[in-house]
Design a protein around this motif. Sequence first.
Motif, PDB file in Angstrom:
ATOM      1  N   LEU A  24      13.039  -6.517 -13.966  1.00  0.00           N
ATOM      2  CA  LEU A  24      13.919  -7.515 -14.569  1.00  0.00           C
ATOM      3  C   LEU A  24      13.744  -7.542 -16.085  1.00  0.00           C
ATOM      4  CD1 LEU A  24      13.158 -10.449 -12.093  1.00  0.00           C
ATOM      5  CD2 LEU A  24      15.169  -8.964 -12.063  1.00  0.00           C
ATOM      6  N   LYS A  25      14.739  -8.049 -16.772  1.00  0.00           N
ATOM      7  CA  LYS A  25      14.578  -8.316 -18.195  1.00  0.00           C
ATOM      8  C   LYS A  25      13.801  -9.623 -18.334  1.00  0.00           C
ATOM      9  CE  LYS A  25      18.875  -6.063 -19.647  1.00  0.00           C
ATOM     10  NZ  LYS A  25      20.192  -6.257 -20.305  1.00  0.00           N
ATOM     11  N   PRO A  26      12.974  -9.759 -19.351  1.00  0.00           N
ATOM     12  CA  PRO A  26      12.220 -11.002 -19.525  1.00  0.00           C
ATOM     13  C   PRO A  26      13.150 -12.209 -19.588  1.00  0.00           C
ATOM     14  CG  PRO A  26      11.383  -9.301 -20.984  1.00  0.00           C
ATOM     15  CD  PRO A  26      12.644  -8.747 -20.383  1.00  0.00           C
ATOM     16  N   GLY A  27      12.729 -13.305 -18.937  1.00  0.00           N
ATOM     17  CA  GLY A  27      13.534 -14.518 -18.959  1.00  0.00           C
ATOM     18  C   GLY A  27      13.601 -15.188 -17.602  1.00  0.00           C
ATOM     19  N   PRO A  28      14.351 -16.298 -17.488  1.00  0.00           N
ATOM     20  CA  PRO A  28      14.434 -17.056 -16.242  1.00  0.00           C
ATOM     21  C   PRO A  28      15.490 -16.494 -15.281  1.00  0.00           C
ATOM     22  CG  PRO A  28      15.621 -18.201 -17.971  1.00  0.00           C
ATOM     23  CD  PRO A  28      15.027 -16.977 -18.614  1.00  0.00           C
ATOM     24  N   TYR A  29      15.221 -16.646 -13.994  1.00  0.00           N
ATOM     25  CA  TYR A  29      16.159 -16.206 -12.951  1.00  0.00           C
ATOM     26  C   TYR A  29      16.192 -17.236 -11.831  1.00  0.00           C
ATOM     27  CZ  TYR A  29      16.077 -11.707 -15.282  1.00  0.00           C
ATOM     28  OH  TYR A  29      16.189 -10.714 -16.218  1.00  0.00           O
ATOM     29  N   GLN A  30      17.322 -17.317 -11.166  1.00  0.00           N
ATOM     30  CA  GLN A  30      17.460 -18.206 -10.016  1.00  0.00           C
ATOM     31  C   GLN A  30      17.137 -17.430  -8.743  1.00  0.00           C
ATOM     32  OE1 GLN A  30      21.451 -19.366  -8.788  1.00  0.00           O
ATOM     33  NE2 GLN A  30      20.713 -21.425  -8.289  1.00  0.00           N
ATOM     34  N   ARG A  37      19.221 -14.543   7.311  1.00  0.00           N
ATOM     35  CA  ARG A  37      20.064 -14.783   6.134  1.00  0.00           C
ATOM     36  C   ARG A  37      19.561 -13.882   4.998  1.00  0.00           C
ATOM     37  NH1 ARG A  37      23.086 -18.893   7.943  1.00  0.00           N
ATOM     38  NH2 ARG A  37      22.100 -20.274   9.480  1.00  0.00           N
ATOM     39  N   SER A  38      19.856 -14.184   3.771  1.00  0.00           N
ATOM     40  CA  SER A  38      19.460 -13.284   2.693  1.00  0.00           C
ATOM     41  C   SER A  38      18.817 -14.033   1.544  1.00  0.00           C
ATOM     42  CB  SER A  38      20.671 -12.493   2.175  1.00  0.00           C
ATOM     43  OG  SER A  38      21.662 -13.381   1.689  1.00  0.00           O
ATOM     44  N   PHE A  39      17.976 -13.317   0.827  1.00  0.00           N
ATOM     45  CA  PHE A  39      17.317 -13.824  -0.367  1.00  0.00           C
ATOM     46  C   PHE A  39      17.967 -13.153  -1.568  1.00  0.00           C
ATOM     47  CE2 PHE A  39      14.004 -13.304  -3.624  1.00  0.00           C
ATOM     48  CZ  PHE A  39      13.619 -14.622  -3.804  1.00  0.00           C
ATOM     49  N   VAL A  40      18.308 -13.945  -2.580  1.00  0.00           N
ATOM     50  CA  VAL A  40      19.062 -13.427  -3.724  1.00  0.00           C
ATOM     51  C   VAL A  40      18.362 -13.800  -5.026  1.00  0.00           C
ATOM     52  CG1 VAL A  40      21.238 -13.564  -5.008  1.00  0.00           C
ATOM     53  CG2 VAL A  40      21.267 -13.494  -2.513  1.00  0.00           C
ATOM     54  N   LEU A  91      21.764 -10.155  -8.967  1.00  0.00           N
ATOM     55  CA  LEU A  91      21.155  -8.904  -9.399  1.00  0.00           C
ATOM     56  C   LEU A  91      20.557  -8.101  -8.253  1.00  0.00           C
ATOM     57  CD1 LEU A  91      19.321 -10.248 -12.572  1.00  0.00           C
ATOM     58  CD2 LEU A  91      21.562  -9.140 -12.444  1.00  0.00           C
ATOM     59  N   ALA A  92      20.003  -8.771  -7.269  1.00  0.00           N
ATOM     60  CA  ALA A  92      19.357  -8.080  -6.152  1.00  0.00           C
ATOM     61  C   ALA A  92      19.308  -9.017  -4.952  1.00  0.00           C
ATOM     62  CB  ALA A  92      17.952  -7.637  -6.523  1.00  0.00           C
TER      63      ALA A  92
END
Length: 223
Positions: free
Chosen positions: A103-109, A171-174, A188-189
């Motif tokens: 990942l690029k540095p920073g926050p993600y949900q 189900r799925s994890f995103v 993103l994934a």
Amino acid sequence: MSRTKIEFAVQMTCNSCVEAVKKSLENASEIKSVDVNLDTGSVVVDSSLSTLDLQKRLESTGRKVAVRGYAGSIAAVSIIEAGDKSVQATPDVCIIDGTVDGLKPGPYQISVHEAGDLSRGCESVGDIYHPDKTCSQRLYGNLGTVKAEAGGRAAFRLEDDTLKLSDIIGRSFVIAEKPEENREGRRLACGVIARSAGLFQNPKTICACDGVTLWDEVSKPRL
């Protein structure tokens, strides 16, 4: 913070290996107990540390290490393109324990979505899961945000008292970019959430998918 038991397969050949493994896990107040079995190559750790933290400690001995199972009958794993994540449950909380690379540095949900359909990648997994029966003020499957550090790795161990593991198997994890102004961030994934092996339920030494040994599988580079 809640503790969980995690079983690792560790490549050990002698008693000095056992002592090295035990020493690598010493002096950590978060670790309650360590059970090492040389005959089976099994190391069971009861702690509140993340799976990644424990694996790093074990790998510091120079031995190959693989996660083999989690305590209880309610644990799940989701393998995604950017890394891997596991979910464990205690009677009171759901523990989301994961490592995401690339990942690029920073926050993600991070969130659980309605379907385990990856036929169109992350676009076919549906919306963030929110069953009609829930009284939660948040979106049920919204697990919040995690931060990727300078090297592109987000490592996290979250406790959630709303999510029930039985609701999310299949189900799925995103992983998505952090949302802005009530809009979902770009996905993103993703990966399907599947039930994981419990303690001592995974004796395999050969990977059925490609026929290589457990240790060769551990050594394979991640794409």
